[in-house]
Design an enzyme around this catalytic site. Structure first.
Site: not given
Ligand code: UGA
Length: 436
Positions: A35, A153, A257, A264
């Protein structure tokens, strides 16, 4: 400041690169030499928009480098960040596997020289940072360290923007000396008025789980409201708008959804449940959110079956989007990895497209899926199109072309990208989530 970042996974690579962009001198260390060799050549192991250019810029300007040798940078570092993985343990009991963290602590200890802040960046159960401190001091009693917890975050796909313009930075420390170092590292944000929440180590550790669990609850909540909408002929998009305008609720994370996925929310909700159990407390709300999330994925399979007239056997289903969200190639806990196998099991034929995730998807999905080059190839002669992940590429499809090429004009939109009325006018049998 001189910073060592241990772990070049998602968090380590993004954080290390952004610290370099702040002007610090950053060395990213990873045990996996292959890597590191690739990173040295500018090959980024993950897809994150903008990361490749930012890595290149900071390497070229001499602030960012990669190595597998801790001795190169740890003795000269003001802070050593531990950003190695904390997957769910292989026992399947929801506990986070901390062996990589503790191993990193053991390995870093002999190289520490002079006052250094050792920072836990990985998402870890309460008490882990203290355990890291103990391990380091046992391995090398002469060290002069303070421990800090600095949860991240960042959202995948938007990680650089999230890092550069965060809502807040959380720093868990127990000495002024450590706080000064942490504030110096984040100074560029401080100047931009980003709030820094300085707290105890345990509080910072728990804050991370609380944030992710709350967001998971919010998503499961709106998904269940969407299901009620389908029963009573209401519109979840309007409900999300109506409640989201209330400042106490907020409009973000109210998109229904197929259920949340990724590396996460699924992992962190389970880990929080274990932390809570161990302490004899309850998080019933989070337990319910986890259960609702599994039910949501199963409900999507039923929805597709119903739209296919009651059976998916022998039907061709076009899947648009495989990754757990757009702008990433990450397939970890993607809803597609639950929904597609269930459809295959009932005899469906799957044609799938994803702009970035196909290679990764092959490790997560069963054999027998036909992967295609674009949405139109997927839809050709399909009995149903399922929009699984809301990539921008799927937001303005030539719907006439799609419809003409399909066996039957059935469109299941699991992300509510299209308008039901317009789809009807175009001649589709259309079904979204929570909008009959
Ligand atoms: C999430 C958190 O949003 C971050 O703040 C955090 O740092 C991160 O986890 C982590 O712990 O490292 P992430 O998993 O990258 O980030 O993605 P998100 O954008 O939060 O989406 C997570 C899931 O929720 C996805 O499957 C998305 O489709 C779903 N989602 C999100 C919904 O179904 N509806 C929404 O309104 C928002």
């Amino acid at each position: 400041m001189h910073i060592t970042m241990i772990g070049t996974g998602y968090v380590g690579l993004v954080t290390g690169t952004c610290f370099a962009e702040f002007g610090h001198t950053v060395t990213c260390v990873d045990k996996v030499e292959e890597k590191i060799e690739k990173l040295k050549k500018g090959v980024i192991p993950i897809y994150e928009p903008g990361l490749d250019n930012l890595v290149k810029k900071n390497v070229d300007e001499g602030r960012l480098c990669f190595t597998s040798d801790l001795a190169v940078s740890v003795p000269f570092s003001d802070a050593v960040f531990i950003a190695v993985g904390t997957p769910s343990s292989r026992r399947g009991d929801g506990y986070a596997d901390l062996s990589y963290i503790y191993q990193a602590a053991k390995e870093v200890a002999p190289h520490l020289n002079g006052y250094t802040v050792v920072v836990d960046k990985s998402t870890v159960p309460v008490g882990t940072a203290r355990q890291v401190s103990r391990i380091i001091k046992e391995t090398n009693p002469s060290v002069d360290i303070d421990i800090a917890s600095n949860p991240e975050f960042l959202r995948e796909g938007a990680a650089i923007a999230d890092f550069m313009r965060p809502d807040r930075v959380v720093i868990g420390v127990e000495t002024e000396r450590a706080e000064d170092v942490m504030r110096e590292i984040y100074k560029p944000l401080y100047i931009r008025d980003t709030p820094i929440v300085s707290t105890t180590i345990e509080t910072a550790e728990l804050a991370k789980y609380a944030a992710n669990a709350f967001l998971a609850v919010k998503i499961s909540f709106i998904n269940e409201i969407a299901n009620v909408c389908e029963a009573v002929n209401a519109n979840v998009t309007d409900i999300a708008k109506a409640i989201g305008m209330d400042g106490r609720i907020g409009s973000k994370f109210l998109h229904p959804g197929p259920g949340y996925g990724g590396s996460c929310f699924p992992k962190d909700t389970l880990a929080l449940m274990r932390i809570v159990q161990e302490n004899g407390e309850n998080v019933r709300v989070v337990e319910a959110a986890v259960e609702a999330n599994s039910a949501q994925k199963a409900r999507m399979v039923k929805k597709i079956r119903e739209m296919l007239g009651g059976s998916e056997a022998g039907k061709t289903i076009a899947i648009l989007g495989l990754t757990f969200k757009p702008e990433t190639d990450d397939m970890r806990d993607a809803p597609s990895a639950t929904i597609i196998p269930a459809l295959l099991e009932k005899g469906a034929k799957i044609k799938a497209h994803d702009p970035k995730g196909i290679e990764e998807a092959k490790h997560y999905l069963p054999a027998g899926i036909e992967y295609v080059q674009n949405a139109y190839e997927a839809a050709a002669e399909a009995d149903c199109v399922v929009l699984m992940t809301e990539w921008n590429q799927y937001r303005a499809l030539d719907l006439e072309r799609i419809k003409e090429s399909m066996n039957a004009p059935v469109f299941v939109d699991l992300r509510n990208v299209y308008e039901p009325q317009k789809m009807k006018e175009l001649g589709f049998q259309y079904m979204g989530v929570g909008r009959k």
